[in-house]
Design an enzyme around this catalytic site. Structure first.
Site, PDB file in Angstrom:
ATOM      1  N   HIS A  37     -52.050  19.616 -21.533  1.00  0.00           N
ATOM      2  CA  HIS A  37     -51.127  20.324 -20.645  1.00  0.00           C
ATOM      3  C   HIS A  37     -51.233  21.823 -20.916  1.00  0.00           C
ATOM      4  O   HIS A  37     -51.293  22.240 -22.072  1.00  0.00           O
ATOM      5  CB  HIS A  37     -49.707  19.827 -20.925  1.00  0.00           C
ATOM      6  CG  HIS A  37     -48.635  20.639 -20.291  1.00  0.00           C
ATOM      7  ND1 HIS A  37     -47.624  21.263 -21.002  1.00  0.00           N
ATOM      8  CD2 HIS A  37     -48.413  20.959 -18.984  1.00  0.00           C
ATOM      9  CE1 HIS A  37     -46.831  21.911 -20.183  1.00  0.00           C
ATOM     10  NE2 HIS A  37     -47.284  21.744 -18.946  1.00  0.00           N
ATOM     11  N   HIS A 114     -49.666  31.457 -18.513  1.00  0.00           N
ATOM     12  CA  HIS A 114     -48.492  30.602 -18.744  1.00  0.00           C
ATOM     13  C   HIS A 114     -47.411  31.469 -19.371  1.00  0.00           C
ATOM     14  O   HIS A 114     -47.244  31.506 -20.585  1.00  0.00           O
ATOM     15  CB  HIS A 114     -48.818  29.404 -19.647  1.00  0.00           C
ATOM     16  CG  HIS A 114     -47.704  28.407 -19.706  1.00  0.00           C
ATOM     17  ND1 HIS A 114     -47.283  27.802 -20.869  1.00  0.00           N
ATOM     18  CD2 HIS A 114     -46.889  27.915 -18.721  1.00  0.00           C
ATOM     19  CE1 HIS A 114     -46.265  26.992 -20.607  1.00  0.00           C
ATOM     20  NE2 HIS A 114     -46.018  27.036 -19.315  1.00  0.00           N
TER      21      HIS A 114
END
Length: 321
Positions: A37, A114
């Site tokens: 992930h 991110h």
């Protein structure tokens, strides 16, 4: 829960190439494949601006508190410790990729993102390609599922970059049922790119995002997560596609505040991994079973090896290794 030291990781660099013929002839959508992930978040740039994927109030806090805010963000943005190469050597074959331009930067350069900016996309792709060139029977899924601050030129730049870096390794769009390891090896394909944006429509080597659904539980509760994973697995057959089970917990604002200094790994992931891994160990691939399973911090437990071993359940009992 025992942590696996980096130096003691099992090398799964050639696990696909080592599968028995029964498994290599099966559609890849029926095999168990380990994934990560936010795969690229092993390094983030504290000096760069906060990413465009963040809400306005986060950007505001980062402006006020500057480096202190970014150090906290780093603890909650990093979901992996291993580089692409280390993940590949460990057996990870699915990569969750989110990309962005840097606002105000000239040209079309793209970066992994991110919360904070990571490495240049091209550098990451070159690392993956180098591994694939040395391991000709290994196949990866590259899932470009979030694009930020990108116009049509940026998308063209990225699509061209993917074709330039991987060339003939890119698998052309086909019926999902036709995609077996035997088929991919025969064609010398090693990369399936899934591109969740209309800019890629018409490109024969950019698979549409709907061919790899990755339902997201968006919870900090392991019970709710497992219920969600079970429900979405039960629905996967109607899509006739690959399937990603995101075995991850997602922090809320109050979670971040509660574990401000400790960060994602220490505050949320480590204490819940045993429960998540118990669910993983109980799964079976195949029709209506798991396909790709993703995790945070894939090196903390024997995650990749556990997922890979699930494929033995598809073999006749006397054939299990």
């Amino acid at each position: 829960m025992k942590t696996r030291p980096i130096g003691s990781r099992i090398n799964n660099a050639d696990w696909m190439g080592s599968l028995c013929p029964t498994l290599t002839a099966m559609p890849l959508k029926f095999l168990a494949v380990p994934g990560s992930h936010d795969s690229f978040s092993f390094w983030v740039d504290e000096e760069a601006p906060v990413g465009p994927d963040q809400k306005a109030f986060v950007k505001h806090l980062a402006t006020i508190f500057r480096l202190l805010a970014k150090k906290v963000m780093k603890k909650w943005s990093m979901t992996q410790n291993l580089t692409f190469r280390e993940q590949l050597d460990g057996g990870i074959r699915y990569f969750d990729l989110r990309v962005s331009s840097k606002p105000g930067e000239e040209g079309h350069e793209l970066y992994f993102i991110h919360g904070l900016f990571g490495h240049k996309v091209r550098d990451g792709l070159l690392d993956i390609n180098a591994f694939l060139s040395a391991h000709r029977k290994e196949v990866v899924f590259l899932d470009f599922n979030h694009h930020y601050a990108m116009d049509e030129e940026h998308h063209r730049y990225l699509i061209n970059m993917l074709q330039e870096v991987f060339g003939s390794k890119l698998c052309k769009i086909n019926a999902v049922e036709e995609i077996t390891l035997d088929y991919l090896w025969e064609k010398k394909y090693q990369v399936l790119v899934f591109y969740h944006h209309s800019s890629a429509e018409g490109c024969p080597v950019m698979w549409p995002g709907n061919k790899i659904p990755a339902p997201w539980a968006n919870t900090t509760d392991t019970t709710k997560l497992i219920q969600f994973l079970e429900t979405t697995l039960g629905e996967r057959a109607k899509y006739g596609s690959f399937h990603v089970s995101q075995a991850i917990l997602t922090p809320r604002v109050k979670t971040v505040v509660g574990g401000l200094v400790r960060g994602l790994r220490n505050y949320l992931v480590e204490r819940n991994l045993p429960i998540i891994m118990t669910w993983v160990e109980a799964q079976k691939p195949g029709v209506n079973g798991v396909n790709i399973i993703t995790s945070d911090f894939v090196e903390l437990v024997d995650f990749a090896n556990t997922v890979i071993r699930l494929n033995d359940l598809l073999l006749p009992k006397q054939a299990v290794r």
